[in-house]
Design an enzyme around this catalytic site. Structure first.
Site, PDB file in Angstrom:
ATOM      1  N   ASP A  69       0.842  -1.198   0.000  1.00 41.68           N
ATOM      2  CA  ASP A  69       0.000   0.000   0.000  1.00 41.68           C
ATOM      3  C   ASP A  69       0.877   1.248   0.000  1.00 41.68           C
ATOM      4  OD1 ASP A  69      -2.164  -1.694   0.245  1.00 41.68           O
ATOM      5  OD2 ASP A  69      -2.280  -1.472   2.426  1.00 41.68           O
TER       6      ASP A  69
HETATM    7  N1  URA Z   1      -1.203  -5.948   3.894  1.00 37.15           N
HETATM    8  C1  URA Z   1      -1.691  -4.692   3.900  1.00 37.15           C
HETATM    9  O1  URA Z   1      -2.714  -4.435   4.496  1.00 37.15           O
HETATM   10  N2  URA Z   1      -1.024  -3.758   3.226  1.00 37.15           N
HETATM   11  C2  URA Z   1       0.129  -3.989   2.561  1.00 37.15           C
HETATM   12  O2  URA Z   1       0.705  -3.076   1.975  1.00 37.15           O
HETATM   13  C3  URA Z   1       0.625  -5.299   2.561  1.00 37.15           C
HETATM   14  C4  URA Z   1      -0.066  -6.262   3.222  1.00 37.15           C
END
Ligand code: URA
Length: 243
Positions: A103
């Site tokens: 993310d």
């Molecule tokens: N899980 C999440 O919630 N975000 C990420 O970036 C990776 C795994």
């Protein structure tokens, strides 16, 4: 053997049509001789290519370990935001991509390569590659959080995750709990949603490892380095590409 215009395009020297113009205008040399035909075939393994006097070596595959900082997106191109590829400033190839996504606000280990087969194997559910995250969590975790994660939790859309390993680190950061969570799949926002299913909110998330590839503690946030031969071999062994 490959066409000289393709060689230079793959090495990130411009678009195919820009490169054709450069070749026709006499800016490209092969083994010290000016060439003017974009369709000329050369042996990329032995011949020396230069563009405007600068030698351009040929690399088939590149592999980088990036410590992704928060605020950049896991994509190859974006009109608004900086991408993880913008951070790889001395890449040679123009076809690199991140293996999977973190993310925008997540930090940590990201593999950047143009090796499609390795990427596919690392991401394919069949290979169950473990991903370990450090998550700082707000809110009271239920007393049986570890066993709930071990059994797999039901996300808000009804999907049930595969079992995950949760470790609670002893010290606290203010009112936040420090945790390590290892998951074996890669659903959208998976870690955040798994903690949400337990009534908590992830306020900081960092990926520490992907299978046997571990984020180098010497790397600063936003920095990167090529994978070592050993790291690459281990990834290839783990994904069944080598024994
Ligand atoms: N899980 C999440 O919630 N975000 C990420 O970036 C990776 C795994």
């Amino acid at each position: 053997m490959m066409r000289i215009d393709k060689y230079l395009a793959e090495m990130g020297q411009g678009t195919r049509s820009e490169i054709k113009k450069l070749i026709r205008s006499g800016r490209v040399m092969v083994d010290g001789e000016t060439v003017k035909k974009p369709e000329l075939k050369i042996d990329e393994t032995t011949q020396k290519v230069s563009l405007e006097g600068k030698q351009i070596g040929y690399t088939k595959k590149e592999y980088y370990m990036l410590y992704k900082p928060a605020g950049v997106i896991s994509a190859t191109k974006d009109d608004r935001d900086k991408t993880v590829l913008d951070l790889i400033t001395d890449k040679k190839r123009n076809d690199l991509f991140p293996v999977g996504r973190l993310d925008k606000d997540t930090e940590g280990l990201l593999l950047i390569t143009n090796d499609g087969e390795l990427a596919h194997r690392l991401l394919s559910p069949a290979h169950h590659v473990d991903k370990q995250y450090y998550a700082l969590v707000e809110g009271e975790l239920p007393a049986d959080a570890v066993s709930q994660m071990e059994q797999g939790v039901t996300l808000e859309d009804g999907t049930v995750t595969r079992p995950a390993r949760l470790e609670l680190l002893p010290e606290k950061e203010g009112e936040f709990t420090k945790t390590l969570l290892t998951i074996h799949e890669g659903k959208f926002h998976q870690v955040k949603r798994m903690f949400e299913a337990l009534g908590c909110k992830v306020v900081f998330l960092k990926r520490l490892s992907m299978g046997n590839l571990v984020l180098d503690p010497e790397l600063e946030t936003g920095a990167y380095r090529p994978l070592t031969e050993g790291e690459l071999t281990n990834l290839r062994i783990m994904t069944g590409m080598e024994d």
